[in-house]
Design a protein around this motif. Structure first.
Motif, short mmCIF file in Angstrom:
data_model
loop_
_atom_site.label_atom_id
_atom_site.label_comp_id
_atom_site.label_asym_id
_atom_site.label_seq_id
_atom_site.Cartn_x
_atom_site.Cartn_y
_atom_site.Cartn_z
N GLN A 121 0.81 -1.20 0.00
CA GLN A 121 0.00 0.00 0.00
C GLN A 121 0.85 1.27 0.00
O GLN A 121 0.46 2.29 -0.52
N GLU A 122 2.05 1.22 0.60
CA GLU A 122 2.86 2.41 0.76
C GLU A 122 4.22 2.21 0.11
O GLU A 122 4.98 1.33 0.50
N ASN A 123 4.51 3.03 -0.88
CA ASN A 123 5.81 2.96 -1.53
C ASN A 123 6.57 4.27 -1.33
O ASN A 123 7.38 4.67 -2.16
N PHE A 124 6.26 4.94 -0.22
CA PHE A 124 6.88 6.23 0.04
C PHE A 124 7.19 6.39 1.53
O PHE A 124 6.76 5.59 2.37
N ILE A 125 7.93 7.45 1.84
CA ILE A 125 8.24 7.79 3.22
C ILE A 125 8.04 9.29 3.37
O ILE A 125 8.29 10.06 2.43
N MET A 126 7.57 9.73 4.53
CA MET A 126 7.41 11.16 4.80
C MET A 126 8.66 11.66 5.52
O MET A 126 9.05 11.14 6.56
N LEU A 127 9.29 12.69 4.94
CA LEU A 127 10.51 13.25 5.51
C LEU A 127 10.34 14.76 5.69
O LEU A 127 9.87 15.45 4.77
N LYS A 128 10.74 15.26 6.85
CA LYS A 128 10.57 16.68 7.14
C LYS A 128 11.86 17.43 6.83
O LYS A 128 12.92 17.12 7.36
N ALA A 129 11.74 18.42 5.94
CA ALA A 129 12.87 19.27 5.57
C ALA A 129 12.34 20.66 5.24
O ALA A 129 11.25 20.80 4.68
N ASP A 130 13.09 21.68 5.61
CA ASP A 130 12.69 23.07 5.33
C ASP A 130 11.30 23.38 5.89
O ASP A 130 10.49 24.06 5.24
N LYS A 131 11.02 22.81 7.06
CA LYS A 131 9.74 23.03 7.75
C LYS A 131 8.54 22.52 6.97
O LYS A 131 7.40 22.92 7.19
N LYS A 132 8.81 21.60 6.03
CA LYS A 132 7.74 20.98 5.25
C LYS A 132 7.83 19.47 5.36
O LYS A 132 8.92 18.92 5.52
N ASN A 133 6.70 18.78 5.26
CA ASN A 133 6.67 17.33 5.23
C ASN A 133 6.64 16.87 3.77
O ASN A 133 5.65 17.11 3.07
N HIS A 134 7.72 16.25 3.34
CA HIS A 134 7.85 15.83 1.95
C HIS A 134 7.48 14.36 1.79
O HIS A 134 7.97 13.51 2.53
N LYS A 135 6.63 14.07 0.82
CA LYS A 135 6.30 12.69 0.48
C LYS A 135 7.30 12.23 -0.58
O LYS A 135 7.25 12.69 -1.73
N ILE A 136 8.20 11.32 -0.20
CA ILE A 136 9.26 10.88 -1.10
C ILE A 136 9.08 9.40 -1.41
O ILE A 136 9.03 8.55 -0.51
N LEU A 167 20.46 7.98 11.03
CA LEU A 167 20.45 6.82 10.13
C LEU A 167 19.87 5.60 10.82
O LEU A 167 19.24 4.76 10.19
N ARG A 168 20.10 5.50 12.12
CA ARG A 168 19.61 4.33 12.85
C ARG A 168 18.09 4.24 12.77
O ARG A 168 17.53 3.17 12.52
N LYS A 169 17.41 5.37 12.96
CA LYS A 169 15.95 5.35 12.88
C LYS A 169 15.49 5.10 11.45
O LYS A 169 14.55 4.33 11.22
N LEU A 170 16.14 5.73 10.50
CA LEU A 170 15.77 5.53 9.09
C LEU A 170 15.93 4.08 8.68
O LEU A 170 15.10 3.53 7.94
N GLU A 171 16.99 3.44 9.16
CA GLU A 171 17.25 2.05 8.79
C GLU A 171 16.09 1.15 9.16
O GLU A 171 15.78 0.18 8.46
N ASN A 172 15.43 1.45 10.27
CA ASN A 172 14.29 0.64 10.72
C ASN A 172 13.01 0.94 9.96
O ASN A 172 12.04 0.19 10.05
N LEU A 173 12.99 2.05 9.22
CA LEU A 173 11.78 2.44 8.50
C LEU A 173 11.83 2.10 7.01
O LEU A 173 10.81 2.14 6.33
N LEU A 174 13.01 1.73 6.53
CA LEU A 174 13.19 1.50 5.10
C LEU A 174 12.88 0.06 4.71
O LEU A 174 13.10 -0.86 5.49
N PRO A 175 12.40 -0.15 3.49
CA PRO A 175 12.13 -1.51 3.02
C PRO A 175 13.43 -2.24 2.70
O PRO A 175 14.52 -1.68 2.78
N SER A 176 13.31 -3.49 2.30
CA SER A 176 14.47 -4.36 2.10
C SER A 176 15.37 -3.94 0.95
O SER A 176 16.48 -4.44 0.82
N GLY A 177 14.93 -3.02 0.10
CA GLY A 177 15.76 -2.56 -1.02
C GLY A 177 16.85 -1.60 -0.63
O GLY A 177 17.56 -1.09 -1.49
N PHE A 178 17.00 -1.35 0.67
CA PHE A 178 18.05 -0.47 1.16
C PHE A 178 18.98 -1.25 2.08
O PHE A 178 18.54 -2.14 2.81
N ILE A 179 20.27 -0.90 2.06
CA ILE A 179 21.24 -1.59 2.91
C ILE A 179 22.26 -0.58 3.44
O ILE A 179 22.69 0.33 2.73
N ARG A 180 22.61 -0.74 4.70
CA ARG A 180 23.62 0.13 5.30
C ARG A 180 25.00 -0.41 4.95
O ARG A 180 25.30 -1.59 5.18
#
Length: 223
Positions: A121-136, A167-180
């Motif tokens: 259902q979700e292929n995106f992540i919400m990231l806050k930058a420049d006081k805005k919530n970006h759907k990436i 990065l630690r928090k992001l790592e737990n939120l990312l799908p399996s297509g990402f690797i540290r």
């Protein structure tokens, strides 16, 4: 609620897992079995969403047990032997836990299960930058780079975002297509061009592969 089953021939290992499961409200322990034969009998009557499965067991190994299942729940392998990891990935395991593992490492594995359940259902992540919530969208991200107390998000077409995150928090939120690959980098496998020595190539960037991450990277790509 994720219904889970523990299969391990070591009583102490089962106790540790049972304790960890009980501490997470999102998990419901359905049964704890001492071997694969007992678990097979149980699964003929009930269904589960997730199995914490020991690999090295008498009578029937965890690997062969999982291969024998016609309907395969999600699986997190638990093992004392790191060389079993490659085969675990080949069976599309969510993760593998190398004994003895901490509660923090256990949570990280469970988070992958929970994320995987919503990926369709979700292929995106919400990231806050420049006081805005970006759907990436995940496929827009090429890699993450830690810079002090901030993370630089590198996107396609050389776009970037600077977010106040770890990065630690992001790592737990990312799908399996990402690797540290390094204490300061997480890369997208979709945008990876190649590995060479201790570097990963993404576009014009050469991302370092840290010594403590090298074995995991090699295991994922079965080198």
């Amino acid at each position: 609620m994720i219904k889970c089953l523990i299969i391990d021939d070591e009583p102490l290992a089962r106790e540790v897992l049972e304790s960890y499961v009980s501490d997470l409200p999102s998990l419901k322990l359905i049964a704890s079995c001492k071997d694969a034969v007992e678990a097979l009998d149980y699964l003929n009557k009930e269904s589960v969403d997730l199995i914490f499965l020991d690999i090295n067991m008498p009578k029937l190994s965890g690997i062969n047990f999982y291969k024998s299942l016609s309907k395969k729940p999600k699986v997190i392998f638990t093992t004392a032997y790191a060389d079993h990891a490659v085969e675990g990935f080949e069976l599309e395991a969510v993760d593998y836990l190398l004994k003895p593992f901490s509660f923090e490492r256990f949570i990280k594995a469970v988070n992958k299960v929970q994320l995987g359940a919503s990926e369709s259902q979700e292929n995106f992540i919400m990231l806050k930058a420049d006081k805005k919530n970006h759907k990436i969208k995940f496929d827009e991200i090429t890699y993450f780079e830690s810079i002090g107390d901030y993370v630089k998000v590198h996107l396609k077409e050389e776009k970037t975002l600077i977010i106040s995150e770890t990065l630690r928090k992001l790592e737990n939120l990312l799908p399996s297509g990402f690797i540290r690959t390094h204490k300061s980098f997480i890369i997208s496998l979709n945008h990876l061009e190649y590995f060479e020595g201790n570097q990963a190539k993404i576009g014009e960037a050469k991302i370092p592969i840290g010594q403590s991450y090298r074995d995991k990277v090699n295991e994922v790509f079965r080198k």
